[in-house]
Design a protein around this motif. Sequence first.
Motif, short mmCIF file in Angstrom:
data_model
loop_
_atom_site.label_atom_id
_atom_site.label_comp_id
_atom_site.label_asym_id
_atom_site.label_seq_id
_atom_site.Cartn_x
_atom_site.Cartn_y
_atom_site.Cartn_z
N ALA A 1 -2.48 2.83 -3.57
CA ALA A 1 -3.27 2.60 -2.36
C ALA A 1 -2.45 2.91 -1.11
O ALA A 1 -2.95 3.51 -0.16
N SER A 2 -1.19 2.53 -1.11
CA SER A 2 -0.33 2.75 0.05
C SER A 2 -0.05 4.23 0.29
O SER A 2 -0.01 4.69 1.44
N LEU A 3 0.13 5.00 -0.79
CA LEU A 3 0.45 6.42 -0.67
C LEU A 3 -0.78 7.32 -0.67
O LEU A 3 -0.66 8.53 -0.51
N GLY A 4 -1.96 6.74 -0.87
CA GLY A 4 -3.19 7.53 -0.89
C GLY A 4 -3.34 8.36 -2.14
O GLY A 4 -3.86 9.47 -2.08
N LEU A 5 -2.89 7.84 -3.28
CA LEU A 5 -2.99 8.55 -4.55
C LEU A 5 -4.24 8.12 -5.29
O LEU A 5 -4.62 6.95 -5.25
N GLU B 1 0.41 6.39 -12.96
CA GLU B 1 0.77 5.81 -14.25
C GLU B 1 1.51 4.49 -14.04
O GLU B 1 2.14 4.28 -13.01
N GLU B 2 1.44 3.62 -15.05
CA GLU B 2 2.14 2.35 -14.99
C GLU B 2 3.65 2.58 -14.94
O GLU B 2 4.17 3.50 -15.56
N PHE B 3 4.34 1.74 -14.17
CA PHE B 3 5.80 1.80 -14.11
C PHE B 3 6.32 0.39 -13.85
O PHE B 3 5.65 -0.42 -13.22
N PRO B 4 7.53 0.08 -14.32
CA PRO B 4 8.08 -1.25 -14.09
C PRO B 4 8.67 -1.37 -12.69
O PRO B 4 9.02 -0.36 -12.06
N LEU C 1 9.99 7.64 -7.38
CA LEU C 1 8.63 8.13 -7.17
C LEU C 1 8.48 8.75 -5.78
O LEU C 1 8.96 8.21 -4.79
N MET C 2 7.79 9.91 -5.73
CA MET C 2 7.53 10.59 -4.47
C MET C 2 6.08 11.06 -4.48
O MET C 2 5.56 11.45 -5.53
N ALA C 3 5.41 11.00 -3.34
CA ALA C 3 4.05 11.53 -3.21
C ALA C 3 4.13 12.86 -2.49
O ALA C 3 4.69 12.96 -1.40
N LEU C 4 3.55 13.89 -3.10
CA LEU C 4 3.57 15.24 -2.55
C LEU C 4 2.16 15.62 -2.13
O LEU C 4 1.22 15.52 -2.92
N ALA C 5 1.99 16.01 -0.88
CA ALA C 5 0.66 16.38 -0.36
C ALA C 5 0.40 17.85 -0.64
O ALA C 5 1.24 18.71 -0.39
N LEU D 1 -8.54 15.18 3.97
CA LEU D 1 -7.73 14.36 3.10
C LEU D 1 -6.98 15.25 2.11
O LEU D 1 -7.59 16.02 1.38
N PRO D 2 -5.65 15.18 2.08
CA PRO D 2 -4.90 16.02 1.16
C PRO D 2 -5.02 15.52 -0.28
O PRO D 2 -5.29 14.36 -0.53
N ASP D 3 -4.85 16.41 -1.22
CA ASP D 3 -4.83 16.07 -2.63
C ASP D 3 -3.39 15.70 -2.96
O ASP D 3 -2.57 16.58 -3.24
N ARG D 4 -3.06 14.43 -2.92
CA ARG D 4 -1.69 13.98 -3.15
C ARG D 4 -1.42 13.80 -4.63
O ARG D 4 -2.27 13.37 -5.37
N GLN D 5 -0.19 14.12 -5.02
CA GLN D 5 0.24 13.99 -6.40
C GLN D 5 1.55 13.22 -6.43
O GLN D 5 2.38 13.37 -5.54
N ALA D 6 1.71 12.39 -7.45
CA ALA D 6 2.96 11.63 -7.63
C ALA D 6 3.88 12.40 -8.56
O ALA D 6 3.43 13.03 -9.52
N MET D 7 5.16 12.36 -8.27
CA MET D 7 6.15 12.97 -9.15
C MET D 7 7.47 12.23 -9.02
O MET D 7 7.70 11.54 -8.02
N LEU D 8 8.31 12.34 -10.04
CA LEU D 8 9.64 11.76 -9.99
C LEU D 8 10.62 12.80 -9.49
O LEU D 8 10.60 13.95 -9.93
N VAL D 9 11.48 12.40 -8.56
CA VAL D 9 12.50 13.29 -8.03
C VAL D 9 13.84 12.57 -8.06
O VAL D 9 13.90 11.34 -8.12
N ARG D 10 14.92 13.33 -7.99
CA ARG D 10 16.25 12.74 -7.97
C ARG D 10 16.56 12.29 -6.55
O ARG D 10 16.50 13.09 -5.61
N TRP D 11 16.91 11.02 -6.38
CA TRP D 11 17.19 10.43 -5.09
C TRP D 11 18.62 10.74 -4.69
O TRP D 11 19.56 10.53 -5.45
#
Length: 73
Positions: free
Chosen positions: A16-20, A24-27, A39-43, A53-63
């Motif tokens: 909800a916060s990132l507009g996704l 998927e579930e995560f701890p 976790l990163m949200a990519l527009a 409204l952009p089509d946002r996608q979640a992905m894992l990236v190296r911090w």
Amino acid sequence: MCGRFALTATPGQTAASLGLAELEEFPARYNIAPTQPVLMALAGPPRAPGSNLPDRQAMLVRWGLIPAWVKDT
């Protein structure tokens, strides 16, 4: 480099916060450090013609950051 942070929100709160649309579930993670996946949200492009409204996608990236003096990333 020290840039640790925590991600304690639930997947529903995070989506909800990132507009996704879905996420998927995560701890919960309490000590996210550089070089760990985060976790990163990519527009992307708009969902439908005329929509702002952009089509946002979640992905894992190296911090982390790569110093300017590094020759091979």
